[in-house]
Design an enzyme around this catalytic site. Sequence first.
Site: not given
Length: 365
Positions: A65-66
């Site tokens: 995530y990111s």
Amino acid sequence: MSTPFYRPLSPTCGLRVSPLALGTLPFGGDNGMSHMGNLGPDEAAVLLDRSLEAGINLLDTANLYSGGVSEEVLGETLARSGRYDDFLITTKARMVIGDGPNDGGASRWHLLNELEKSLRRLGRDHVDLFYLHHWDGETPLEETLQTMDGLVRAGKIRYYGVSNYTAWQLMKASKACEVNGFIKPVVQQIHYSPYSREAEYEMIPAGIDQGIGTQVWSPMGMGLLSGKYRRDQRPESGARMVDGDGSDMRVADWEKLYHVVDVLEGVAQRKNATIPQVLLAWLLQRPGVTNLAVGARSLEQWNDLLGTFEVALDTEDAQAIDDAGRPALAYPFWHQADMASERMSAADRSIMATTKREIAARIGE
């Protein structure tokens, strides 16, 4: 919160978790994921404070995530207050996160390396639940499972699970653990929604049969089932998939998706609830489902999702939603229902309740 509010993570695990887990995909917004959300520590703290008030005890993140920034934001937020010490933290590894030859997969090297990075970003000495984020068909399964076994025994992770595994992959992993004396996974994280029902064929029944809990990711299909997407409208902005092409969710039948949304809206109107609340309430009563990982990009969204706990669906409501998105009958399930339904396990019954209804409709009963 009272004890009945919480659910065992799985039938083979003593850990109790809230029916909803706060997903942190909207935290960070780096590395091409800004359309998922770009919450920083201040905004994240607001969601965590509200989660505490509502009894939510599980936070779901991943190294993907990111590009790890989601974990960084979560770690910085958790460090701000001793109030957050009781949260259980889930993270994941396996996906490709770099250009190097070992920057993906479920090898011992990659898993140990990524877990250490995640722990540093989170500011913790362990994670409570560590997922193998996907199957790795190249690394020997025994290498992967021995690594997970060692991490549990060393206290680096408390429990582990698998994510996006097919039923045969889950069963193979379970058997490999038995043969080698490894600690087994206790939960699977899979995609499941009133529209996306493929998991009902074998993934959920396999979990029921093996005592593996099921945590659902993206139960609203990245927002496609939220009510923002209709036959004649698309959100102009503020949605995860503004163009609405459904490529992230592989929408094969838009008309069926719209029909599911129509039925959800009808139930929501009868219950004086929102579409997301009805959708989540339906999933929480499905066979084998432990809890749901849901993301929120604002306190308003999170409050709406928490309103799920106030929604009680009756049999008619649940049946209407079931009928709207029921998958086509597949072999060998229709044959089992026709010829061998007198001896069914709980795993069989999770499929046959649907199968029998479709057979009855097919033959006009």
